[in-house]
Design a protein around this motif. Structure first.
Motif, PDB file in Angstrom:
ATOM      1  N   ASP A  56     -49.224  52.999  78.940  1.00 39.40           N
ATOM      2  CA  ASP A  56     -48.439  52.214  79.641  1.00 39.40           C
ATOM      3  C   ASP A  56     -46.984  53.057  79.678  1.00 39.40           C
ATOM      4  OD1 ASP A  56     -46.605  49.945  80.658  1.00 39.40           O
ATOM      5  OD2 ASP A  56     -48.003  48.801  79.464  1.00 39.40           O
ATOM      6  N   PRO A  57     -45.737  53.301  80.585  1.00 38.92           N
ATOM      7  CA  PRO A  57     -45.011  53.409  80.750  1.00 38.92           C
ATOM      8  C   PRO A  57     -43.498  52.107  80.150  1.00 38.92           C
ATOM      9  CG  PRO A  57     -45.397  53.818  82.435  1.00 38.92           C
ATOM     10  CD  PRO A  57     -46.717  53.370  81.898  1.00 38.92           C
ATOM     11  N   ALA A  58     -43.843  51.038  79.922  1.00 38.32           N
ATOM     12  CA  ALA A  58     -43.287  50.074  79.819  1.00 38.32           C
ATOM     13  C   ALA A  58     -43.428  49.492  78.855  1.00 38.32           C
ATOM     14  CB  ALA A  58     -43.773  48.727  80.906  1.00 38.32           C
ATOM     15  N   ARG A  59     -43.933  50.467  77.623  1.00 35.32           N
ATOM     16  CA  ARG A  59     -43.612  49.857  76.384  1.00 35.32           C
ATOM     17  C   ARG A  59     -44.338  50.588  75.020  1.00 35.32           C
ATOM     18  NH1 ARG A  59     -49.949  46.610  75.392  1.00 35.32           N
ATOM     19  NH2 ARG A  59     -50.522  48.307  76.810  1.00 35.32           N
ATOM     20  N   PRO A  60     -43.407  50.499  74.697  1.00 41.03           N
ATOM     21  CA  PRO A  60     -42.851  51.269  72.923  1.00 41.03           C
ATOM     22  C   PRO A  60     -45.293  51.113  72.435  1.00 41.03           C
ATOM     23  CG  PRO A  60     -42.469  49.563  72.258  1.00 41.03           C
ATOM     24  CD  PRO A  60     -42.472  49.215  74.009  1.00 41.03           C
ATOM     25  N   LYS A  61     -44.618  52.944  72.457  1.00 37.42           N
ATOM     26  CA  LYS A  61     -45.337  53.201  72.016  1.00 37.42           C
ATOM     27  C   LYS A  61     -46.116  53.708  70.228  1.00 37.42           C
ATOM     28  CE  LYS A  61     -45.742  54.934  75.505  1.00 37.42           C
ATOM     29  NZ  LYS A  61     -44.840  54.410  76.397  1.00 37.42           N
ATOM     30  N   VAL A  62     -47.164  53.437  69.765  1.00 40.53           N
ATOM     31  CA  VAL A  62     -47.671  53.525  68.554  1.00 40.53           C
ATOM     32  C   VAL A  62     -48.752  54.342  68.095  1.00 40.53           C
ATOM     33  CG1 VAL A  62     -47.920  52.998  66.452  1.00 40.53           C
ATOM     34  CG2 VAL A  62     -46.438  51.122  67.660  1.00 40.53           C
ATOM     35  N   LEU A  63     -48.815  55.872  67.524  1.00 41.79           N
ATOM     36  CA  LEU A  63     -49.543  56.640  67.389  1.00 41.79           C
ATOM     37  C   LEU A  63     -50.202  55.953  65.743  1.00 41.79           C
ATOM     38  CD1 LEU A  63     -51.343  58.922  67.935  1.00 41.79           C
ATOM     39  CD2 LEU A  63     -49.740  60.769  67.071  1.00 41.79           C
ATOM     40  N   VAL A  64     -51.387  55.950  66.040  1.00 42.11           N
ATOM     41  CA  VAL A  64     -52.182  55.814  64.184  1.00 42.11           C
ATOM     42  C   VAL A  64     -52.961  56.978  64.543  1.00 42.11           C
ATOM     43  CG1 VAL A  64     -53.396  54.304  62.791  1.00 42.11           C
ATOM     44  CG2 VAL A  64     -51.250  52.940  64.949  1.00 42.11           C
ATOM     45  N   THR A  65     -52.833  57.924  62.787  1.00 43.66           N
ATOM     46  CA  THR A  65     -53.972  58.334  62.908  1.00 43.66           C
ATOM     47  C   THR A  65     -53.663  59.427  61.396  1.00 43.66           C
ATOM     48  OG1 THR A  65     -54.338  60.720  63.043  1.00 43.66           O
ATOM     49  CG2 THR A  65     -51.156  60.366  63.167  1.00 43.66           C
ATOM     50  N   ALA A  69     -43.128  55.754  70.008  1.00 39.22           N
ATOM     51  CA  ALA A  69     -41.146  55.010  69.210  1.00 39.22           C
ATOM     52  C   ALA A  69     -42.214  55.279  68.185  1.00 39.22           C
ATOM     53  CB  ALA A  69     -41.351  53.732  69.716  1.00 39.22           C
ATOM     54  N   ALA A  70     -43.251  55.456  66.943  1.00 38.77           N
ATOM     55  CA  ALA A  70     -43.127  55.292  65.710  1.00 38.77           C
ATOM     56  C   ALA A  70     -45.097  55.745  65.817  1.00 38.77           C
ATOM     57  CB  ALA A  70     -43.564  53.777  65.413  1.00 38.77           C
ATOM     58  N   VAL A 107     -39.428  49.784  61.336  1.00 37.97           N
ATOM     59  CA  VAL A 107     -38.770  50.371  62.132  1.00 37.97           C
ATOM     60  C   VAL A 107     -38.551  50.931  63.448  1.00 37.97           C
ATOM     61  CG1 VAL A 107     -40.337  51.671  60.216  1.00 37.97           C
ATOM     62  CG2 VAL A 107     -41.506  51.557  62.557  1.00 37.97           C
ATOM     63  N   LEU A 108     -39.622  50.095  64.051  1.00 39.57           N
ATOM     64  CA  LEU A 108     -39.543  49.996  65.647  1.00 39.57           C
ATOM     65  C   LEU A 108     -37.750  48.933  66.402  1.00 39.57           C
ATOM     66  CD1 LEU A 108     -42.833  49.162  67.319  1.00 39.57           C
ATOM     67  CD2 LEU A 108     -41.575  51.200  67.396  1.00 39.57           C
ATOM     68  N   THR A 109     -37.653  47.633  65.265  1.00 38.95           N
ATOM     69  CA  THR A 109     -35.998  47.575  65.970  1.00 38.95           C
ATOM     70  C   THR A 109     -34.740  47.950  65.047  1.00 38.95           C
ATOM     71  OG1 THR A 109     -36.627  46.015  64.204  1.00 38.95           O
ATOM     72  CG2 THR A 109     -37.917  45.292  66.434  1.00 38.95           C
ATOM     73  N   GLU A 110     -35.111  48.506  63.409  1.00 39.52           N
ATOM     74  CA  GLU A 110     -34.037  48.526  62.854  1.00 39.52           C
ATOM     75  C   GLU A 110     -33.363  49.998  63.499  1.00 39.52           C
ATOM     76  OE1 GLU A 110     -30.716  48.309  60.737  1.00 39.52           O
ATOM     77  OE2 GLU A 110     -31.558  47.197  60.341  1.00 39.52           O
ATOM     78  N   PRO A 111     -32.331  50.078  64.298  1.00 36.69           N
ATOM     79  CA  PRO A 111     -32.115  51.362  64.371  1.00 36.69           C
ATOM     80  C   PRO A 111     -31.131  52.168  63.264  1.00 36.69           C
ATOM     81  CG  PRO A 111     -30.531  49.750  65.486  1.00 36.69           C
ATOM     82  CD  PRO A 111     -31.118  48.668  64.429  1.00 36.69           C
ATOM     83  N   SER A 112     -31.742  51.957  62.069  1.00 33.49           N
ATOM     84  CA  SER A 112     -31.836  53.063  60.544  1.00 33.49           C
ATOM     85  C   SER A 112     -32.646  53.788  60.476  1.00 33.49           C
ATOM     86  CB  SER A 112     -31.078  52.355  59.334  1.00 33.49           C
ATOM     87  OG  SER A 112     -32.129  51.682  59.183  1.00 33.49           O
TER      88      SER A 112
END
Length: 377
Positions: free
Chosen positions: A211-220, A280-281, A343-348
Motif C-alpha cells: 500500500d503506497p499510502a501507508r508506512p510499511k513494517v518488515l517483520v522477519t 519505514a521500520a 521508532v515510527l514517530t520519534e525522529p531521533s
C-alpha cells in the motif's frame, strides 16, 4: 593476478557477506575459490565458482530452549569446535589444490585459520558478525579461560602449537562488515568496511500488495528460528492489526500466521534487499545481516534477540540510538506496538539510523575489503 581461497562454515548468514568481496576480487582479475559444505554453497553462491567440498558436518542439533551459558557451551563444544575438526582435512586439501596466496576465513570457520597458520600462508579473518569484536566475555573471566582452553587444544591438534594469539582474530588482518558507529571501539585491530550489499532480487514477490499510502513494517525472524518464533510473529500481527495505519510485511517460512486474520502481506520468503528501501521500520531477531542491511537503508529497528550474537548486536543498535530492544520471551503485542510507535514517530531513531548508514557508505564496502586483502599478497 593472485589466488584467494575463501573458507566458510555451513551457515548461509556467514556466506552472504563475503560474496560481494569475492566478486570484487574476481572482477579485478584474481582467482577466487571457496572451501566449505558444497551443498550449502550450491544454493548460496550466485553463478559458477570453483568449490572445494569439505563435506556436510554431522553437527549436534540445538534445543530451541537453550539460553545463556548453555547456548554458548553448545555453540562452541557441539558446533564450532567439532566443525573445525571436521573441516580441517578438506581445507588442507583445498589449500594444496588451490595454492592460494591468501586465505579469507570466516571467524567461525576455524579450520581456515588453523590450516593457514600451520602452512605459513597469510590469512584474513572475515568477521561477519560484530559480537566477538567487543569481547562479550570481558566480565566473565572464567568463561574466557574456558574458551581459551578450547581454542588452545584445537591449535595443538591442527595448527601451529608455537603460535600465539586468538584464532578468532588473524594477526595479519581482521575485516569486519560493520563500523565503529554501530560497534563502538573493538578489542583488537580491525579494518571496518561496512556491510557488503547483495544483489536485490524482487522476483516472485506480490509487489502490488504493498500500500503506497501507508508506512510499511518488515517483520522477519530468520529461517533458523522457525521453531521458536511462531508466538512472537503472532504477537507482531496483533500489534499491527491494532495499527491499521501501518502495513505489515511478514516473512513467515513456518506458516505461523496461516490462521491469523489481518490485512498483512505474508510470504514464506521475501526479497529483503529489494524490500528494505520501501520500509519505514524493521522488526527482527537482531541477526547481523538483517540488522546491517536495514541500517544501510537508514531504516530503524525493533529488535527481539533470541540467542548467539543477537543480544550483543541488539545492544549495539540500542546504544547507537537506531532502534528499540525487546525481550524476546516476554514481548507481547503491547510491547511490540509501543516500540513500533516509538521508532515510527520519534525522529531521533531515523536520524541515528542515517548516521550509521552514512558510516557504512564511507567505509567502502566490497571495494575497501578487496583493497586490504590484496595488500596481504
Amino acid at each position: 593476478m593472485s589466488r584467494f581461497l575463501v573458507v566458510v562454515p555451513p551457515f548461509t548468514g556467514h556466506v552472504n557477506p563475503v560474496i560481494g568481496v569475492a566478486e570484487e576480487l574476481r572482477d579485478r582479475g584474481h582467482e577466487v575459490a571457496w572451501a566449505g559444505d558444497a551443498s550449502v554453497l550450491a544454493r548460496t553462491l550466485p553463478g559458477r565458482w570453483p568449490v572445494h567440498d569439505t563435506g556436510r558436518a554431522p553437527l549436534t542439533p540445538r534445543s530451541s530452549g537453550l539460553r545463556g551459558f548453555a547456548a554458548l557451551e553448545h555453540l562452541w563444544e557441539r558446533v564450532l569446535i567439532p566443525l573445525a575438526c571436521w573441516m580441517e582435512p578438506g581445507v588442507r586439501q583445498a589449500v594444496a589444490r588451490a595454492r592460494p596466496d591468501v586465505v579469507l576465513t570466516d571467524q567461525q570457520a576455524l579450520a581456515g585459520a588453523l590450516v593457514s597458520e600451520r602452512a605459513g600462508i597469510p590469512w584474513a579473518t572475515m568477521a561477519t558478525t560484530s559480537s566477538e569484536l567487543v569481547d562479550p566475555l570481558a566480565m566473565l573471566p572464567q568463561l574466557r579461560v574456558w574458551l581459551a582452553g578450547l581454542l588452545g587444544c584445537l591449535r595443538t591438534q591442527f595448527g601451529d602449537p608455537a603460535a600465539e594469539g586468538d584464532l578468532r582474530f588473524s594477526p595479519h588482518l581482521v575485516v569486519a562488515f560493520s563500523t565503529t558507529a554501530l560497534v563502538g571501539d573493538p578489542v583488537v585491530p580491525v579494518h571496518f568496511v561496512g556491510p557488503v550489499r547483495r544483489r536485490a532480487d524482487g522476483g516472485g514477490f506480490p509487489w502490488d500488495a504493498l500500500d503506497p499510502a501507508r508506512p510499511k513494517v518488515l517483520v522477519t525472524m530468520g529461517t533458523e528460528n522457525v521453531d521458536v518464533s511462531a508466538g512472537f510473529l503472532r504477537e507482531c500481527a496483533s500489534a499491527l492489526r491494532d495499527r491499521p495505519g501501518v502495513q505489515g510485511v511478514f516473512a513467515d517460512p513456518g506458516h505461523s500466521l496461516r490462521d491469523v486474520e489481518g490485512a498483512f502481506v505474508r510470504v514464506p520468503w521475501l526479497p529483503q534487499q529489494a524490500l528494505l528501501p520501501h520500509m519505514a521500520a524493521v522488526v527482527c531477531h537482531a541477526g547481523h545481516n538483517t540488522t546491517c542491511e536495514a541500517l544501510a537503508q537508514a531504516v530503524p529497528l525493533v529488535l527481539a534477540p533470541i540467542r548467539d550474537d543477537q543480544p550483543v548486536v541488539a545492544a549495539q543498535v540500542a546504544r547507537a540510538g537506531a532502534g528499540v530492544r525487546l525481550r524476546f520471551s516476554h514481548a507481547k503485542a503491547a510491547h511490540i506496538g509501543k516500540a513500533l510507535d516509538d521508532v515510527l514517530t520519534e525522529p531521533s531513531f531515523t536520524a541515528a539510523a542515517r548516521r550509521v548508514r552514512d558510516s557504512f557508505v564511507a567505509a567502502g564496502g566490497a571495494c575497501a575489503a578487496a583493497d586490504v586483502v590484496e595488500r596481504l599478497v
